[in-house]
Design an enzyme around this catalytic site. Structure first.
Site, mmCIF file in Angstrom:
data_model
loop_
_atom_site.group_PDB
_atom_site.id
_atom_site.type_symbol
_atom_site.label_atom_id
_atom_site.label_comp_id
_atom_site.label_asym_id
_atom_site.label_seq_id
_atom_site.Cartn_x
_atom_site.Cartn_y
_atom_site.Cartn_z
ATOM 1 N N PRO A 2 1.076 -1.086 0.021
ATOM 2 C CA PRO A 2 -0.089 -0.162 0.032
ATOM 3 C C PRO A 2 0.746 1.252 -0.026
ATOM 4 O O PRO A 2 1.752 1.279 1.039
ATOM 5 C CB PRO A 2 -0.841 -0.221 1.353
ATOM 6 C CG PRO A 2 0.029 -0.822 2.360
ATOM 7 C CD PRO A 2 1.126 -1.774 1.481
ATOM 8 N N GLU A 3 0.643 2.199 -0.831
ATOM 9 C CA GLU A 3 1.224 3.526 -0.918
ATOM 10 C C GLU A 3 -0.092 4.306 -0.722
ATOM 11 O O GLU A 3 -1.438 3.751 -0.322
ATOM 12 C CB GLU A 3 1.687 3.736 -2.331
ATOM 13 C CG GLU A 3 2.918 2.547 -2.533
ATOM 14 C CD GLU A 3 3.651 3.030 -3.940
ATOM 15 O OE1 GLU A 3 3.923 4.141 -4.309
ATOM 16 O OE2 GLU A 3 4.158 1.846 -4.562
ATOM 17 N N HIS A 90 -3.081 -15.322 9.237
ATOM 18 C CA HIS A 90 -2.566 -14.033 8.977
ATOM 19 C C HIS A 90 -3.385 -12.924 9.544
ATOM 20 O O HIS A 90 -3.418 -11.673 9.037
ATOM 21 C CB HIS A 90 -2.286 -13.976 7.460
ATOM 22 C CG HIS A 90 -1.300 -14.707 6.997
ATOM 23 N ND1 HIS A 90 -0.240 -15.023 7.522
ATOM 24 C CD2 HIS A 90 -1.355 -15.697 6.018
ATOM 25 C CE1 HIS A 90 0.691 -15.897 7.063
ATOM 26 N NE2 HIS A 90 -0.168 -16.468 6.163
ATOM 27 N N ARG A 108 3.222 -10.457 6.393
ATOM 28 C CA ARG A 108 4.603 -10.309 6.527
ATOM 29 C C ARG A 108 4.709 -9.543 7.978
ATOM 30 O O ARG A 108 5.862 -9.685 8.582
ATOM 31 C CB ARG A 108 4.975 -9.416 5.436
ATOM 32 C CG ARG A 108 5.408 -10.282 4.124
ATOM 33 C CD ARG A 108 5.874 -9.633 3.110
ATOM 34 N NE ARG A 108 7.399 -9.299 3.266
ATOM 35 C CZ ARG A 108 8.030 -8.487 2.536
ATOM 36 N NH1 ARG A 108 7.563 -8.039 1.382
ATOM 37 N NH2 ARG A 108 9.353 -8.161 2.921
ATOM 38 N N ARG A 152 18.854 18.321 0.017
ATOM 39 C CA ARG A 152 19.120 16.967 -0.127
ATOM 40 C C ARG A 152 20.051 16.414 -1.183
ATOM 41 O O ARG A 152 19.768 16.727 -2.347
ATOM 42 C CB ARG A 152 17.764 16.297 -0.257
ATOM 43 C CG ARG A 152 16.766 16.257 0.828
ATOM 44 C CD ARG A 152 17.373 16.022 1.992
ATOM 45 N NE ARG A 152 16.205 15.349 3.104
ATOM 46 C CZ ARG A 152 16.158 14.043 2.766
ATOM 47 N NH1 ARG A 152 16.653 13.043 2.302
ATOM 48 N NH2 ARG A 152 15.044 13.549 3.678
#
Length: 271
Positions: A2-3, A90, A108, A152
């Site tokens: 998921p983004e 899960h 996970r 950056r």
DNA sequence: CTATGGACCTGAATGC
DNA sequence: TGCATTCAGGTCCATA
């Protein structure tokens, strides 16, 4: 998995179904990335007021000033249904309410459910305090973005992924936004001109907004809380397309490794 | 302060 | 078929 788009699509799929519900119980499975942090029984009898999103976190406002933060990690998925089957191996977090059960399924276990005393609490600040600008919000301005990039020196792809300049851009959408902006993923952020930074800012907004409108990307198993799959992956210009022709110029798409993650780009269209 | 690599965990796909 | 290796949507933390 998921983004920002997948998290937002998930939020939209259950927020209106759960708002106003009274919490009946919490069921916990295996440990997730962080412990819940509080005795889950404190939620019993309280109400879910609203579901918000900050970056890739879902924030459930609960009565009495409680905040439930949910993160989907890499493989997490939420399900909301009136009746859910008994928890499988899960299924690690169930919020049982009068209107249905919200379940976090996460093979996970990089995801998390954390109970905090509001966003300003110790845990709230720890998890949300360093997050960058919301790309779809008013605060994502041209000036602030350019100023942040100037500081950056890492490759722009990694700066986007880091999430402390702008949130919500993960591995798929970083490659996609850079393609649309015509920028090489390896370009040092500090060396991007103001004009190109602005093009990137608009590309990020556009890619994320379009992905939300498409229901997110379903690469293997993403679905929203009502079970709907996304289809933005069909619009991907470069992600996962190594060796396939660039949709603009036909040159084979290239893949490289940046900070242990795959990056996809077109060597002709991105300079 | 910034930048980088390792860590966390499981399942699916790939290679010999 | 069996077993080892590689890879996957994230991000925190220790170390330079």
């Amino acid at each position: 998995m998921p983004e920002l788009p997948e998290v937002e699509v998930t939020r939209l799929s259950f927020a209106h179904h759960i708002s106003g519900a009274r919490i009946l119980a919490v069921r916990l499975g295996k440990p997730l990335r962080w412990p819940l942090g509080e005795d889950p029984s404190i939620l019993e009898g309280l109400r879910v007021i609203a579901v918000r999103r900050r970056g890739k976190y879902l924030l459930l406002d609960v009565s009495d000033g409680w905040l439930l933060l949910i993160h989907l990690g890499m493989s997490g998925r939420l399900v909301f249904a009136v009746d859910v089957p008994p928890p499988g191996p899960h299924d690690h977090f169930d919020l049982v309410t009068t209107l249905g059960t919200l379940r976090l399924h996460d093979p996970r276990r990089f995801g998390a459910a954390v109970l905090a005393r509001g966003e300003e609490s110790t845990m709230g600040v720890k998890l949300l305090g360093r997050l960058g600008m919301e790309p779809l919000g008013e605060g994502f301005g041209a000036n602030d973005f350019q100023t942040a990039l100037k500081r950056r020196h890492s490759p722009i792809k990694q700066v986007l992924l880091a999430g402390d300049v702008v949130v919500g851009v993960g591995n798929i959408y970083a490659s996609e936004a850079l393609f649309r902006a015509g920028i090489r993923p390896t370009t040092r952020a500090s060396r991007i001109s103001p004009a190109r930074a602005e093009r990137l800012r608009l590309s990020i907004r556009e890619v994320l907004a379009r992905a939300v409108a498409s229901g997110g990307s379903t690469l293997r198993d993403f679905s929203s809380a009502d079970g709907a799959a996304g289809h933005f992956q069909r619009e991907a210009m470069v992600y996962g397309r190594t060796g396939e022709p660039c949709r603009h110029c036909g040159t084979p798409v290239r893949m490289l490794r940046q900070g242990q993650r795959s990056t996809f780009y077109c060597a002709v269209c991105q300079t």
